[in-house]
Design a protein around this motif. Structure first.
Motif, PDB file in Angstrom:
ATOM      1  N   TYR A   4       5.611   8.662 -11.860  1.00  0.00           N
ATOM      2  CA  TYR A   4       4.274   9.129 -11.811  1.00  0.00           C
ATOM      3  C   TYR A   4       3.504   7.427 -12.527  1.00  0.00           C
ATOM      4  CZ  TYR A   4      -0.738  10.749 -11.618  1.00  0.00           C
ATOM      5  OH  TYR A   4      -1.630  10.852 -10.770  1.00  0.00           O
ATOM      6  N   PHE A  55       3.377   4.748 -10.289  1.00  0.00           N
ATOM      7  CA  PHE A  55       2.087   4.474  -9.510  1.00  0.00           C
ATOM      8  C   PHE A  55       1.221   4.383  -9.589  1.00  0.00           C
ATOM      9  CE2 PHE A  55       5.571   5.226  -6.144  1.00  0.00           C
ATOM     10  CZ  PHE A  55       5.450   4.536  -4.783  1.00  0.00           C
ATOM     11  N   THR A  69      -1.347   1.820  -9.063  1.00  0.00           N
ATOM     12  CA  THR A  69      -2.958   2.289  -8.137  1.00  0.00           C
ATOM     13  C   THR A  69      -3.826   2.007  -8.501  1.00  0.00           C
ATOM     14  OG1 THR A  69      -2.533   4.398  -9.148  1.00  0.00           O
ATOM     15  CG2 THR A  69      -1.145   3.780  -6.653  1.00  0.00           C
ATOM     16  N   SER A 112      -6.850   7.997  -3.779  1.00  0.00           N
ATOM     17  CA  SER A 112      -5.704   7.241  -3.380  1.00  0.00           C
ATOM     18  C   SER A 112      -5.049   8.739  -4.659  1.00  0.00           C
ATOM     19  CB  SER A 112      -5.310   6.063  -4.440  1.00  0.00           C
ATOM     20  OG  SER A 112      -5.219   5.810  -5.992  1.00  0.00           O
ATOM     21  N   PHE A 137      -1.430   9.669  -2.323  1.00  0.00           N
ATOM     22  CA  PHE A 137      -0.012   9.257  -2.526  1.00  0.00           C
ATOM     23  C   PHE A 137      -0.001   8.401  -3.465  1.00  0.00           C
ATOM     24  CE2 PHE A 137      -4.276   7.827   0.269  1.00  0.00           C
ATOM     25  CZ  PHE A 137      -3.468   7.923   1.506  1.00  0.00           C
ATOM     26  N   ARG A 138      -0.213   8.499  -4.188  1.00  0.00           N
ATOM     27  CA  ARG A 138       0.065   8.664  -6.247  1.00  0.00           C
ATOM     28  C   ARG A 138       1.239   9.232  -5.752  1.00  0.00           C
ATOM     29  NH1 ARG A 138      -4.937   8.333  -8.389  1.00  0.00           N
ATOM     30  NH2 ARG A 138      -4.753  10.403  -9.276  1.00  0.00           N
ATOM     31  N   GLY A 186       3.924   9.039  -3.603  1.00  0.00           N
ATOM     32  CA  GLY A 186       4.877   8.335  -4.506  1.00  0.00           C
ATOM     33  C   GLY A 186       6.077   8.725  -5.863  1.00  0.00           C
ATOM     34  N   ALA A 187       4.996   8.768  -6.040  1.00  0.00           N
ATOM     35  CA  ALA A 187       6.039   9.285  -6.627  1.00  0.00           C
ATOM     36  C   ALA A 187       7.357  10.251  -6.594  1.00  0.00           C
ATOM     37  CB  ALA A 187       5.291  10.430  -8.583  1.00  0.00           C
ATOM     38  N   LEU A 246       8.885   9.952  -4.168  1.00  0.00           N
ATOM     39  CA  LEU A 246       9.534   9.654  -3.899  1.00  0.00           C
ATOM     40  C   LEU A 246      10.849   8.406  -4.626  1.00  0.00           C
ATOM     41  CD1 LEU A 246       7.745   8.144   0.049  1.00  0.00           C
ATOM     42  CD2 LEU A 246       9.312   9.631  -0.426  1.00  0.00           C
ATOM     43  N   LEU A 247       9.940   8.508  -5.319  1.00  0.00           N
ATOM     44  CA  LEU A 247      10.552   7.416  -6.477  1.00  0.00           C
ATOM     45  C   LEU A 247      11.086   8.129  -7.608  1.00  0.00           C
ATOM     46  CD1 LEU A 247      10.524   4.618  -7.449  1.00  0.00           C
ATOM     47  CD2 LEU A 247       8.903   5.177  -8.507  1.00  0.00           C
TER      48      LEU A 247
END
Length: 113
Positions: free
Chosen positions: A35, A38, A42, A81, A84-85, A88-89, A91-92
């Motif tokens: 997080y 990301f 962002t 956003s 999306f953060r 993304g976190a 996924l990562l």
């Protein structure tokens, strides 16, 4: 109906957002690192977009007087956003856990728990 309205207006998190946040918490330190990565990306992208948009629309450069306006644009973009953060976190996080957190834990002799 009231719950849906509250969710739509942002006063209550949707079930999908709550479950994503719960999954993110289950990754622990890896989720915090992911997080953070990301979030940094962002914020940087939001600031660049806000600055370019501000200078294109007003013709003014970034100064001490115009910075609050650019920062307000950046804040608005960054709030937009947030989902999306989190995504993304999510996924990562497994990659961060596998490539950073677990090797460090093994190095320090703390196992994989």
């Amino acid at each position: 109906l009231l719950v849906k309205l509250a969710t739509l207006l942002g006063f209550r998190k949707s079930d999908e957002a709550q479950s994503a946040a719960q999954r993110l918490r289950s990754y622990g330190l890896a989720a915090v690192i992911a997080y953070g990565i990301f979030d940094g990306l962002t914020y940087t992208l939001s600031f660049i977009i806000a600055l370019r948009g501000f200078t294109a629309s007003t013709g003014k450069t970034l100064t001490r007087q115009t910075f609050p306006q650019v920062f307000a644009l950046c804040w608005g973009i960054n709030n937009f956003s947030r989902p999306f953060r989190i995504a993304g976190a999510l996924l990562l996080s497994p990659t961060i856990d596998r490539t950073i957190v677990q090797p460090i834990r093994r190095l320090m002799g703390k196992g994989t728990s």
